[in-house]
Enzyme design. Structure first.
Site, mmCIF file in Angstrom:
data_model
loop_
_atom_site.group_PDB
_atom_site.id
_atom_site.type_symbol
_atom_site.label_atom_id
_atom_site.label_comp_id
_atom_site.label_asym_id
_atom_site.label_seq_id
_atom_site.Cartn_x
_atom_site.Cartn_y
_atom_site.Cartn_z
ATOM 1 N N HIS A 104 16.269 8.565 3.253
ATOM 2 C CA HIS A 104 16.106 9.600 4.271
ATOM 3 C C HIS A 104 14.846 10.390 3.977
ATOM 4 O O HIS A 104 14.408 10.471 2.826
ATOM 5 C CB HIS A 104 17.324 10.538 4.300
ATOM 6 C CG HIS A 104 17.711 11.047 2.957
ATOM 7 N ND1 HIS A 104 18.420 10.287 2.047
ATOM 8 C CD2 HIS A 104 17.470 12.218 2.340
ATOM 9 C CE1 HIS A 104 18.609 10.981 0.935
ATOM 10 N NE2 HIS A 104 18.020 12.162 1.085
ATOM 11 N N HIS A 116 13.286 14.222 4.357
ATOM 12 C CA HIS A 116 13.581 15.623 4.627
ATOM 13 C C HIS A 116 12.412 16.232 5.398
ATOM 14 O O HIS A 116 11.254 16.054 5.010
ATOM 15 C CB HIS A 116 13.706 16.421 3.321
ATOM 16 C CG HIS A 116 14.834 16.008 2.431
ATOM 17 N ND1 HIS A 116 15.997 16.732 2.334
ATOM 18 C CD2 HIS A 116 14.978 14.962 1.572
ATOM 19 C CE1 HIS A 116 16.810 16.161 1.446
ATOM 20 N NE2 HIS A 116 16.211 15.079 0.966
#
Ligand code: AMP
Ligand code: ZN
Length: 136
Positions: A99, A101
């Site tokens: 992922h 951020h």
């Protein structure tokens, strides 16, 4: 991956505050935001590290991150942001589904990633740069 928390969010089995989705990505608010408006961009495909992602996902991720960052800045009133990514436990990765951020930032918000920098001995930088070039 059956019980991966981000796979479950992608499949809609766990609720999230979604801000975006398309054929390759889902993006939603981080449940423990560094600053309010902190977004996670998560590929639908399960891959642990950025280096495990298929090329088509990689190619789309940074343009999407820029687009989401502009929207985060506009919605939060924070003037700036960090793009941040962890790869493996030593880097601080807690959820082992890649992922990105997007963290809205304002002056004095207290977030720091500071450590006393290391330095290179004689010839060490050249040797290391050569080693990295060899791997490319
Ligand atoms: P990392 O340390 O890069 O692996 O970051 C994982 C992030 O996922 C942390 O910032 C968590 O707050 C966030 N997180 C964990 N579970 C959830 C969830 N169910 N919904 C939203 N964010 C989550
Ligand atoms: Zn997963």
């Amino acid at each position: 991956m059956g019980d991966c928390i981000f796979c479950r969010i992608v499949r809609g089995e766990i609720p999230s505050a979604r801000v975006y989705e398309d054929d390759l990505f889902v993006a939603f608010l981080d449940i423990r935001p560094v600053n309010r408006g902190h977004v996670l961009i998560v590929p639908r495909v399960h891959a642990e590290r950025v280096t495990d992602l298929p090329e088509d996902v990689l190619a789309r991720e940074l343009p999407l991150a820029a687009r989401i960052a502009r929207a985060v800045v506009a919605a939060t009133g924070c003037p700036d942001f960090n793009l941040f990514n962890t790869n493996g436990a030593p880097s601080g990765q807690e959820v082992f589904h890649h992922h990105l951020h997007v963290i809205p930032r304002r002056v004095g918000d207290g977030l720091r990633m500071s450590i006393a920098p290391e330095s290179y001995g004689e010839g060490e930088a050249a040797a290391l740069a050569g080693g990295i070039r060899k791997g490319l």
